[in-house]
Design a protein around this motif. Structure first.
Motif, mmCIF file in Angstrom:
data_model
loop_
_atom_site.group_PDB
_atom_site.id
_atom_site.type_symbol
_atom_site.label_atom_id
_atom_site.label_comp_id
_atom_site.label_asym_id
_atom_site.label_seq_id
_atom_site.Cartn_x
_atom_site.Cartn_y
_atom_site.Cartn_z
ATOM 1 N N ASN A 13 3.258 -7.928 0.419
ATOM 2 C CA ASN A 13 2.186 -7.622 -0.527
ATOM 3 C C ASN A 13 2.391 -6.283 -1.221
ATOM 4 N N ILE A 14 2.758 -5.261 -0.457
ATOM 5 C CA ILE A 14 2.921 -3.924 -1.025
ATOM 6 C C ILE A 14 4.065 -3.893 -2.024
ATOM 7 N N GLN B 53 0.810 6.041 -5.512
ATOM 8 C CA GLN B 53 0.927 4.591 -5.663
ATOM 9 C C GLN B 53 2.246 4.086 -5.091
ATOM 10 N N HIS B 54 2.175 2.872 -4.547
ATOM 11 C CA HIS B 54 3.366 2.137 -4.141
ATOM 12 C C HIS B 54 4.162 2.870 -3.047
ATOM 13 N N GLU B 55 3.460 3.429 -2.074
ATOM 14 C CA GLU B 55 4.166 4.028 -0.956
ATOM 15 C C GLU B 55 3.430 3.720 0.344
ATOM 16 N N ILE B 56 4.198 3.729 1.419
ATOM 17 C CA ILE B 56 3.638 3.546 2.754
ATOM 18 C C ILE B 56 3.847 4.848 3.505
ATOM 19 N N VAL B 57 2.748 5.434 3.958
ATOM 20 C CA VAL B 57 2.778 6.751 4.595
ATOM 21 C C VAL B 57 2.391 6.600 6.056
ATOM 22 N N GLY B 58 3.192 7.147 6.940
ATOM 23 C CA GLY B 58 2.885 7.127 8.361
ATOM 24 C C GLY B 58 2.127 8.374 8.768
ATOM 25 N N LEU B 59 1.109 8.204 9.597
ATOM 26 C CA LEU B 59 0.357 9.328 10.153
ATOM 27 C C LEU B 59 0.684 9.386 11.641
ATOM 28 N N ILE B 60 1.350 10.446 12.072
ATOM 29 C CA ILE B 60 1.738 10.550 13.473
ATOM 30 C C ILE B 60 1.080 11.776 14.107
ATOM 31 N N MET C 288 9.348 1.062 7.955
ATOM 32 C CA MET C 288 8.382 0.701 6.923
ATOM 33 C C MET C 288 8.030 1.841 5.978
ATOM 34 N N ILE C 289 7.960 3.063 6.500
ATOM 35 C CA ILE C 289 7.299 4.136 5.757
ATOM 36 C C ILE C 289 8.258 4.920 4.853
ATOM 37 N N ASP C 290 7.666 5.521 3.818
ATOM 38 C CA ASP C 290 8.392 6.394 2.899
ATOM 39 C C ASP C 290 8.202 7.860 3.278
ATOM 40 N N ARG D 84 -0.192 -0.672 -4.665
ATOM 41 C CA ARG D 84 -1.126 -0.219 -3.645
ATOM 42 C C ARG D 84 -0.461 0.777 -2.698
ATOM 43 N N THR D 85 -1.296 1.456 -1.914
ATOM 44 C CA THR D 85 -0.823 2.510 -1.020
ATOM 45 C C THR D 85 -1.354 2.258 0.377
#
Length: 293
Positions: A171-172, A25-32, A192-194, A177-178
């Motif tokens: 919003n996040i 919850q409450h994280e922004i994850v980058g997919l590279i 942006m990402i954690d 939200r995730t």
């Protein structure tokens, strides 16, 4: 959400294998990952467009294959297969109202009004930037717990891109939200990402907590007297660039003891440089390696 040993085969070709990671919850994850690495396939499988061929995807311990209604907690627009693109924003809105029980219609209408988008607009006749902005409005208004965003900034001009990013971050920050987001724009993603997940060879090969990485990792540029690269460097680093005798390498765990061992070789140049997300991309996904001689 948790993915456990998940795999996907398409046309007898293994696209994803042994995928294991959790989204909190409450994280922004980058997919590279590089083009063709399977990022879109991963999004499609999580969202339910594809069925996993192995493993499972769970939310709160519940397997989505057993209770597919939990997929209403996942938001994903597949731009490459977007059948809604022929409709008006009003008809698209109706579809998402039916699909997402927690859809916030008041927020949706308010955001449309703020950004001067009319319900009578035809999606396919909108500019690329306005389409991207509308998709972010849908994602936010869906109230889905997990937002899967595949190249959400692609083709957007600077002004619209800032609007899209601003909408997402605002919003996040106010919800639990995730977000799982894939983007080629690593500079913007970095702010942006954690976390950063690295998809390589059909698998998630790295799961970086960026704050932890910044504390322990170092990017160092070297020139050694000898043409031979010391084994201590090869053992503890991933190369980012080699240009003649100038070596730029990423050390994920760099401490005073390791620095002393390297300085014992009396490098002509030993310079620490700022680390970027692009460095992680190059260090993990480039074909370059540090050569012995």
């Amino acid at each position: 959400m948790k993915l456990t040993n998940m795999g996907k085969v398409i046309d007898q070709k293994e696209i994803l294998k042994s995928i294991d990671f959790s989204l909190n919850q409450h994280e922004i994850v980058g997919l590279i990952g590089r083009n063709g690495s399977g990022k879109t396939t991963l999004f499609r499988t999580i969202s339910g467009q594809y069925t996993p061929d192995s493993g499972k995807i769970t939310i709160d311990g519940i397997d989505l294959a057993i209770d597919p209604t939990r997929r209403a907690e996942i938001f994903y627009i597949d731009e490459k297969e977007n059948f809604l693109s022929f409709y008006s924003l009003k008809k698209i809105n109706q579809f998402y109202l039916n699909m997402y029980p927690k859809f916030n219609q008041n927020l949706f209408l308010d955001l449309l009004n703020q950004h001067q988008l009319g319900l009578n607009f035809s999606y396919r006749r909108m500019s690329k930037g306005m389409q991207g902005l509308f998709q972010m409005i849908l994602a936010i208004s869906s109230n889905a717990t997990y937002l899967l965003l595949d190249e959400p900034f692609d083709g957007l001009d600077v002004i619209v891109r800032k609007q899209v990013i601003g909408l997402l971050l605002e919003n996040i920050s106010e919800t639990n939200r995730t977000v799982l987001i894939a983007s080629h724009n690593l500079n913007e993603l970095e702010g942006m990402i954690d976390r950063a997940l690295v998809l390589k060879g059909h698998q998630i090969t790295q799961d970086y907590q960026l704050e932890t990485l910044r504390q322990h990792a170092r990017k160092i540029q070297f020139v050694f007297k000898s043409k031979k690269v010391p084994d201590i460097v090869k053992k503890h680093s991933k190369v980012i660039q080699m240009q003649g005798r100038v070596i730029t390498a990423l050390f994920e765990n760099f401490d005073a003891e390791l620095e002393a061992q390297i300085r014992a070789f009396e490098p002509v140049l030993f310079e620490e440089l700022p680390i970027s997300l692009e460095d992680l991309f190059e260090a993990n996904l480039s074909q370059e390696t540090i050569l012995g001689d």
